[in-house]
Design an enzyme around this catalytic site. Structure first.
Site, PDB file in Angstrom:
ATOM      1  N   TYR A   1       0.955  -0.908   0.014  1.00  0.00           N
ATOM      2  CA  TYR A   1      -0.244   0.088   0.134  1.00  0.00           C
ATOM      3  C   TYR A   1       0.957   1.083  -0.303  1.00  0.00           C
ATOM      4  CZ  TYR A   1      -2.703   3.733   1.407  1.00  0.00           C
ATOM      5  OH  TYR A   1      -2.998   5.050   1.700  1.00  0.00           O
TER       6      TYR A   1
ATOM      7  N   TYR B   1     -18.057  27.439  47.838  1.00  0.00           N
ATOM      8  CA  TYR B   1     -17.800  26.635  47.090  1.00  0.00           C
ATOM      9  C   TYR B   1     -16.377  27.182  46.578  1.00  0.00           C
ATOM     10  CZ  TYR B   1     -21.647  23.847  48.026  1.00  0.00           C
ATOM     11  OH  TYR B   1     -22.277  23.054  48.186  1.00  0.00           O
TER      12      TYR B   1
ATOM     13  N   PHE C   1      -1.195   5.484  12.595  1.00  0.00           N
ATOM     14  CA  PHE C   1      -1.554   6.788  12.076  1.00  0.00           C
ATOM     15  C   PHE C   1      -3.080   7.472  12.514  1.00  0.00           C
ATOM     16  CE2 PHE C   1      -3.240   4.408   8.375  1.00  0.00           C
ATOM     17  CZ  PHE C   1      -4.277   4.860   8.847  1.00  0.00           C
TER      18      PHE C   1
END
Length: 699
Positions: A77, A328, A380
């Site tokens: 390929y 908080y 990849f």
């Protein structure tokens, strides 16, 4: 050292050693780290390729294995087939095929203004990547290819490293990659540079001397020759994750430091608001033993050590009025930050593994005896980088949201425990920090919009061959934006906190002076006109002072001058009640005299301590701060020479219109900009990490 702090410090120390040339960056495919990416990308450190014969041999074997495959006329390929969804085509022109690959991937946008920044007076946004990203991608790709699985020759990899040594930085389009088959488009411009493509442009040099010229011209000037590309070398260079992982390393390095800074800023915010910080006690976090939570609480305690502005650690607050526990944004900060410290460590691990991984396709598995194999796969696919970046960006959003709330509470008169509205220290109405309050909301809104996972927006691409793709570089780019926004917010926090803690210190100094005058049984004392003996003065003073303190802090909606009459009025009724309860005779004229005398004391004490009179000195403030915030405060006041902002009289336009000097007058934006520039480029984080490393300032 706790896990996240330790990892952050190790990266920083490694970078310092590389910058100081105590260590070298030698690429061998297995030992590249994040600090080395930062050193090459941002600090001009030059890497070299190992001279290890085993590495050279492995590269040679991979090239020979591919050649043997082609000699057998096997199908490989991307070597004798088309690419992606066109892989059903075949060719015998294997060298031209590699140029075909570069031809179709060098397809994104670079404008004329990008090539000539000096002509961009309209400051149009750049369409190219910052040079640091490109340098990072080059070193990452060279290292990945050195693993010997890509059939790329050593001389070609040396050509990549040569670009770094000659300050040749390819211009790479900012947009156009989906990080599916790696970052094909960005890497194609780097490959085109070493191949000598006349229409690929590079930046040579830096600063005012930087030039943008065609790649062949830059190579020739530097005495370099274009590299011919073998049967798989274009594919081996561009089919990988290097741009994504390099950008990821750059932003993660900053994010780790911002996460550490946020813990220091939480301590600073607690001091600004005179907090009850028993929420940082070890017992609370041992009872819920998440690693990140325990670490955050431990760091905050360390940064608060020695602070005279908070209760709950070295001293406990047992009685009193008002809001008994902190809000908080500070009280649950360890629980809020902690899980994301753990996420950031995982993100760091993912990137470090990826730097030393083979991420292209197909992969060559050579053997010394010959007869190796070539396999098609999907290394990849850069989802590991996407995962790291999406986690990092969410962590940054959570940190930013906490900082936003803290700054809002410090500026707001209903939440800042007695400081003036908008942190105005002057003697008449000003809106000092109101703009910062608005800016923080703008930054936070943008940061929140960036927090959504990029991975949820995948689109199928390339003839549906790339039906799933990572979008890793897009995620890294968004994370870069998020880190910059948190840096904006951190700069605002630091600037506001320095203002607030200085005002807090001045109020404490003022109230302490009033307490002394109340307890003074001499003729100069505040209670002199009531005819009380020493023990009675002491008893009444103990009753009055908490009322004086609470009243002073309560009437904080305007200026310090507006507090004085309220404070004076507040003591009249309890004084009268005390006298009646104790059957102490005191004439009405004596009560009137007492009130007038006490009013004079409050007024004269305040006028001597609050602006426009000289206020408390920075040295006095720093001496009362905790070990962490003392560093930040001193850095802003001494290193940057940024003073307390006193409203309109510190505005350059106001002074210009009054005919007064303007040299030392700056807009608030200029002051905050100086803090922002100093965070990373000006050495503030280096100072913080050096203190963490040496223990200096953290007793």
């Amino acid at each position: 050292m706790s896990p996240h702090s330790g990892a952050t410090l190790r990266l920083w120390k490694q970078l310092q050693d590389l910058k100081d040339q105590k260590q070298k960056i030698v690429l061998d495919g297995n030992n590249l780290d994040i600090a080395s990416i930062i050193a090459v990308a941002r600090h001009e450190v030059k890497p070299t390729i190992t001279t290890d014969e085993h590495v050279a041999k492995q590269l040679e074997l991979s090239v020979n294995t591919l050649a043997d495959y082609l000699a057998h006329k096997y199908v490989v390929y991307g070597v004798n087939t088309g690419f992606g969804g066109s892989a059903d085509t075949r060719t015998s022109d294997v060298l031209d095929l590699q140029i075909h690959l570069l031809q179709h991937t060098q397809s994104a946008i670079i404008t004329a203004a990008d090539k000539d920044p000096a002509s961009n007076s309209e400051r149009e946004p750049s369409h190219v990547m910052p040079p640091a990203w490109v340098r990072g991608a080059i070193v990452a790709r060279a290292n990945q290819n050195l693993r010997g699985h890509s059939a790329v020759r050593l001389c070609v990899l040396q050509s990549l490293v040569d670009l770094l040594h000659h300050d040749i930085t390819p211009m790479i389009p900012l947009r156009g990659t989906i990080s599916a088959s790696g970052d094909l488009m960005p890497m194609s411009y780097i490959a085109g540079t070493i191949a000598g493509n006349p229409d690929v442009f590079v930046q040579v040099g830096k600063g005012k001397g930087a030039r943008v010229i065609p790649a062949p011209e830059a190579l020739k000037e530097s005495g370099l020759s274009p590299s011919g590309l073998g049967p798989k070398e274009a594919l081996g260079l561009i089919n990988g994750t290097a741009p994504s992982v390099a950008a990821g390393c750059l932003v993660l390095y900053d994010a780790q430091q911002l996460a550490l800074l946020s813990q220091m800023l939480t301590a600073f915010a607690s001091e600004c608001m005179g907090g009850n910080v028993e929420w940082a006690q070890p017992f609370i976090h041992a009872a819920r033993p998440h690693t990140g939570q325990i670490e955050a609480a431990s760091n905050i305690r360390r940064f608060l050590k020695g602070s005279q502005f908070v209760d709950g650690l070295e001293s406990r607050k047992r009685t009193g009025e008002g809001l008994w526990q902190d809000r908080y944004s500070t009280r649950t900060a360890p629980q809020w930050i902690g899980p994301y410290l753990e996420d950031l460590l995982l993100a760091q691990h993912q990137l470090e593994v990826e730097l030393n991984s083979t991420s292209d396709n197909p992969l060559v598995n050579p053997t010394e005896q010959g007869g190796g194999e070539v396999y098609s796969g999907g290394n990849f696919q850069a989802v590991v980088v996407t995962s790291a970046m999406d986690k990092t960006r969410l962590a940054l959003q959570m940190i930013g949201r906490m900082l936003w709330s803290q700054v809002s509470e410090i500026i707001g008169p209903h939440t800042n425990n007695g400081l003036e509205a908008n942190l105005n220290p002057s003697d008449h109405e000003n809106y000092t920090m109101k703009g910062i309050d608005v800016n923080m909301s703008a930054y936070m809104s943008e940061l929140a919009a960036l927090a959504h996972p990029v991975s949820a927006h995948v689109m199928s691409a390339e003839m549906h061959n790339q039906g799933i793709n990572s979008l890793a570089l897009i995620s890294a780019r968004r994370t870069m934006e998020a880190a910059d926004l948190v840096a904006h917010m951190s700069a605002c926090h630091i600037y506001v906190s320095c203002q607030a803690v200085e005002m807090r210190a001045n109020h404490l100094r003022f109230l302490s002076a009033l307490q002394d005058r109340l307890q003074d049984a001499t003729p100069t004392g505040a209670l002199r006109d009531l005819g009380l003996n020493e023990s009675q003065v002491d008893s009444l003073a103990k009753t009055l002072y908490p009322l004086v303190e609470s009243t002073w802090y309560h009437w904080n909606a305007n200026t310090w001058k507006d507090r004085m009459p309220k404070t004076v009025d507040a003591v009249v009724a309890p004084v009268t009640e005390y006298l009646a309860t104790n059957e102490h005779e005191c004439s009405m004229s004596s009560l009137i005299a007492f009130k007038k005398h006490f009013q004079n004391i409050v007024q004269s004490t305040a006028e001597a301590m609050f602006y426009p009179s000289p206020t408390i000195t920075p040295a006095e403030v720093a001496a009362q701060l905790g070990d962490g915030s003392a560093q930040l405060y001193t850095w802003v006041r001494s290193k940057l020479n940024i003073p307390l902002h006193c409203g309109l009289k510190d505005d350059p336009l106001y002074n210009a219109r009054q005919g007064l000097p303007t040299e030392d007058k700056k807009t608030i934006g200029s002051r905050v900009s100086a803090v922002y520039e100093g965070l990373f480029k000006g050495g503030m984080m280096d100072m913080v990490l050096d203190g963490l490393d040496t223990g200096r300032g953290y007793s």
